[in-house]
Write an enzyme that holds these catalytic residues in place. Structure first.
Site, PDB file in Angstrom:
ATOM      1  N   ASN A  10       0.865  -1.185   0.000  1.00  0.00           N
ATOM      2  CA  ASN A  10       0.000   0.000   0.000  1.00  0.00           C
ATOM      3  C   ASN A  10       0.899   1.232   0.000  1.00  0.00           C
ATOM      4  O   ASN A  10       1.517   1.556   1.007  1.00  0.00           O
ATOM      5  CB  ASN A  10      -0.882  -0.052   1.263  1.00  0.00           C
ATOM      6  CG  ASN A  10      -1.690   1.216   1.454  1.00  0.00           C
ATOM      7  OD1 ASN A  10      -1.781   2.057   0.569  1.00  0.00           O
ATOM      8  ND2 ASN A  10      -2.286   1.350   2.631  1.00  0.00           N
ATOM      9  N   TRP A  11       0.958   1.897  -1.142  1.00  0.00           N
ATOM     10  CA  TRP A  11       1.859   3.057  -1.258  1.00  0.00           C
ATOM     11  C   TRP A  11       1.248   4.329  -0.704  1.00  0.00           C
ATOM     12  O   TRP A  11       1.896   5.377  -0.703  1.00  0.00           O
ATOM     13  CB  TRP A  11       2.266   3.253  -2.731  1.00  0.00           C
ATOM     14  CG  TRP A  11       3.150   2.165  -3.247  1.00  0.00           C
ATOM     15  CD1 TRP A  11       3.797   1.218  -2.504  1.00  0.00           C
ATOM     16  CD2 TRP A  11       3.497   1.900  -4.613  1.00  0.00           C
ATOM     17  NE1 TRP A  11       4.521   0.376  -3.323  1.00  0.00           N
ATOM     18  CE2 TRP A  11       4.350   0.780  -4.623  1.00  0.00           C
ATOM     19  CE3 TRP A  11       3.159   2.494  -5.835  1.00  0.00           C
ATOM     20  CZ2 TRP A  11       4.879   0.243  -5.798  1.00  0.00           C
ATOM     21  CZ3 TRP A  11       3.689   1.966  -7.004  1.00  0.00           C
ATOM     22  CH2 TRP A  11       4.542   0.853  -6.992  1.00  0.00           C
ATOM     23  N   LYS A  12      -0.006   4.261  -0.287  1.00  0.00           N
ATOM     24  CA  LYS A  12      -0.671   5.440   0.290  1.00  0.00           C
ATOM     25  C   LYS A  12      -0.508   6.641  -0.652  1.00  0.00           C
ATOM     26  O   LYS A  12      -0.590   6.466  -1.862  1.00  0.00           O
ATOM     27  CB  LYS A  12      -0.122   5.711   1.705  1.00  0.00           C
ATOM     28  CG  LYS A  12      -0.174   4.431   2.553  1.00  0.00           C
ATOM     29  CD  LYS A  12       0.094   4.641   3.994  1.00  0.00           C
ATOM     30  CE  LYS A  12      -0.049   3.295   4.713  1.00  0.00           C
ATOM     31  NZ  LYS A  12       0.141   3.376   6.140  1.00  0.00           N
ATOM     32  N   HIS A  96      -9.419   0.974   5.205  1.00  0.00           N
ATOM     33  CA  HIS A  96      -8.089   1.140   5.818  1.00  0.00           C
ATOM     34  C   HIS A  96      -8.223   2.085   7.019  1.00  0.00           C
ATOM     35  O   HIS A  96      -9.043   3.009   6.993  1.00  0.00           O
ATOM     36  CB  HIS A  96      -7.107   1.708   4.793  1.00  0.00           C
ATOM     37  CG  HIS A  96      -5.710   1.760   5.317  1.00  0.00           C
ATOM     38  ND1 HIS A  96      -5.268   2.797   6.094  1.00  0.00           N
ATOM     39  CD2 HIS A  96      -4.684   0.880   5.221  1.00  0.00           C
ATOM     40  CE1 HIS A  96      -4.004   2.552   6.453  1.00  0.00           C
ATOM     41  NE2 HIS A  96      -3.635   1.393   5.926  1.00  0.00           N
ATOM     42  N   GLU A  98      -6.606   4.552   7.985  1.00  0.00           N
ATOM     43  CA  GLU A  98      -6.493   5.988   7.687  1.00  0.00           C
ATOM     44  C   GLU A  98      -7.802   6.516   7.099  1.00  0.00           C
ATOM     45  O   GLU A  98      -8.194   7.653   7.345  1.00  0.00           O
ATOM     46  CB  GLU A  98      -5.298   6.235   6.751  1.00  0.00           C
ATOM     47  CG  GLU A  98      -3.989   6.116   7.523  1.00  0.00           C
ATOM     48  CD  GLU A  98      -2.830   5.541   6.745  1.00  0.00           C
ATOM     49  OE1 GLU A  98      -2.855   5.581   5.500  1.00  0.00           O
ATOM     50  OE2 GLU A  98      -1.896   5.026   7.391  1.00  0.00           O
ATOM     51  N   GLU A 168      -5.318  -5.068  10.750  1.00  0.00           N
ATOM     52  CA  GLU A 168      -4.260  -4.081  10.922  1.00  0.00           C
ATOM     53  C   GLU A 168      -4.485  -3.328  12.230  1.00  0.00           C
ATOM     54  O   GLU A 168      -5.283  -2.379  12.281  1.00  0.00           O
ATOM     55  CB  GLU A 168      -4.276  -3.077   9.768  1.00  0.00           C
ATOM     56  CG  GLU A 168      -4.000  -3.706   8.422  1.00  0.00           C
ATOM     57  CD  GLU A 168      -3.440  -2.676   7.451  1.00  0.00           C
ATOM     58  OE1 GLU A 168      -2.321  -2.889   6.974  1.00  0.00           O
ATOM     59  OE2 GLU A 168      -4.096  -1.660   7.204  1.00  0.00           O
ATOM     60  N   GLY A 174       2.565   2.141  10.592  1.00  0.00           N
ATOM     61  CA  GLY A 174       3.493   3.258  10.381  1.00  0.00           C
ATOM     62  C   GLY A 174       4.218   3.681  11.643  1.00  0.00           C
ATOM     63  O   GLY A 174       4.824   4.746  11.685  1.00  0.00           O
ATOM     64  N   SER A 214       3.567  -2.418  10.161  1.00  0.00           N
ATOM     65  CA  SER A 214       5.036  -2.479  10.272  1.00  0.00           C
ATOM     66  C   SER A 214       5.622  -3.843   9.898  1.00  0.00           C
ATOM     67  O   SER A 214       6.550  -4.328  10.564  1.00  0.00           O
ATOM     68  CB  SER A 214       5.483  -2.040  11.672  1.00  0.00           C
ATOM     69  OG  SER A 214       5.018  -0.731  11.938  1.00  0.00           O
ATOM     70  N   GLY A 235       2.860  -1.272   4.281  1.00  0.00           N
ATOM     71  CA  GLY A 235       2.897   0.147   3.932  1.00  0.00           C
ATOM     72  C   GLY A 235       4.334   0.575   3.661  1.00  0.00           C
ATOM     73  O   GLY A 235       4.881   0.354   2.580  1.00  0.00           O
ATOM     74  N   GLY A 236       4.971   1.153   4.678  1.00  0.00           N
ATOM     75  CA  GLY A 236       6.318   1.725   4.537  1.00  0.00           C
ATOM     76  C   GLY A 236       7.307   0.835   3.790  1.00  0.00           C
ATOM     77  O   GLY A 236       7.976   1.291   2.850  1.00  0.00           O
TER      78      GLY A 236
HETATM   79  P1  PGA Z   1       2.936   0.073   7.614  1.00  0.00           P
HETATM   80  O1  PGA Z   1       1.496   0.336   6.996  1.00  0.00           O
HETATM   81  O2  PGA Z   1       3.472  -1.206   7.024  1.00  0.00           O
HETATM   82  O3  PGA Z   1       3.765   1.270   7.201  1.00  0.00           O
HETATM   83  O4  PGA Z   1       2.773  -0.025   9.094  1.00  0.00           O
HETATM   84  C1  PGA Z   1       0.577  -0.719   6.832  1.00  0.00           C
HETATM   85  C2  PGA Z   1      -0.696  -0.212   6.232  1.00  0.00           C
HETATM   86  O5  PGA Z   1      -1.072   0.940   6.470  1.00  0.00           O
HETATM   87  O6  PGA Z   1      -1.375  -0.952   5.496  1.00  0.00           O
END
Ligand code: PGA
Length: 255
Positions: A10-12, A96, A98, A168, A174, A214, A235-236
């Protein structure tokens, strides 16, 4: 039941069309063998088409990060499932944390989006997870049970064949904090139990449950070796070739 693993990135709100296509091309060049792992790249909307064109014909698939629930209409700034599907994209992340906590999406909205994604021919990656204060108040199961009950409301057993669920924990997204394999496994087991109650044991057994929060190459084996954890939503670490490929390689090495 043995399922092949899924690793979704997920590149957000990172990577425009050019950078996204360059990343997808290097991943394609470097990923000669996915060892049975299904790899999904989820760029911002604007890059869906170029990423799809870049990975088309390889084993890498494409996902969007959100969509609207309506078929079409006066919803300035929004995108329909059909528009996403038209780019070749096959998956869509829905609910998600966010979207839930920064943009205020409710369980009811997310439920409508899940229904529309299926009607649009997309595979939803439906996210659930508790906030730190909910975990500390021992409300994790209660929170997730409601997210599942409302988010999956009205779906048939046949619909569930197409739904992927991602657990999640919000406190692990993050932050560099990861749920321990035991914490993740306990919630995944709980989710399978909840799906059994909402649908039946076949659906509970056959649904893909991803973990996100993470995930890095170093913790992939610990988390994904568990029989109830069928993959990772990253994500990251999905934004660097080395770490994302590292996660895919580690997931592929699990027997
Ligand atoms: P993260 O993000 O790996 O940076 O913790 C995961 C996500 O938001 O799907």
């Amino acid at each position: 039941m043995k399922r092949n693993k899924i690793v979704a990135g997920n590149w957000k709100m990172h990577f425009g069309p050019k950078e996204a296509a360059e990343f997808a091309q290097s991943l394609r060049n470097n990923l000669l063998d996915t060892h049975g792992v299904s790899v999904i790249l989820c760029p911002p909307f604007l890059a869906l088409k170029t990423v799809f064109d870049t990975v088309n014909g390889s084993e890498i698939k494409v996902g969007a990060q959100n969509m609207h629930w309506a078929e079409a209409g006066a919803f300035t700034g929004e995108i329909t499932g059909a528009m996403i599907r038209e780019t070749g994209t096959e998956y869509v992340i829905l609910g998600h944390s966010e979207r839930r906590h920064v943009f205020g999406e409710s369980d009811e909205w997310i439920n409508k989006k899940v229904h529309r994604s299926l009607k649009s021919g997309l595979i939803p990656i439906f996210c659930v997870g508790e906030k730190i204060e909910e975990r500390e108040a021992e409300k994790t199961e209660q929170v997730i049970a409601k997210q599942l009950r409302v988010g999956l409301k009205g779906l048939s057993e046949a619909d569930m064949e197409t739904v992927i669920i991602a657990y999640e924990p919000v406190w692990a997204i993050g932050t560099g904090l990861t749920a321990s394999p035991e914490q993740a496994a306990a919630v995944h087991q709980f989710i399978r139990g909840a799906i059994k109650t909402l649908f039946n044991s076949d659906v509970a057994e056959s649904t893909w449950l991803l973990y996100g929060g993470s995930v890095k190459p170093e913790n992939t084996i610990g988390l994904l070796s568990n029989k109830d954890i069928d993959g990772a939503l990253v994500g990251g670490a999905s934004m660097q070739l080395e770490s994302f490929k590292g996660i895919i390689d580690e997931a592929g090495a699990i027997e």
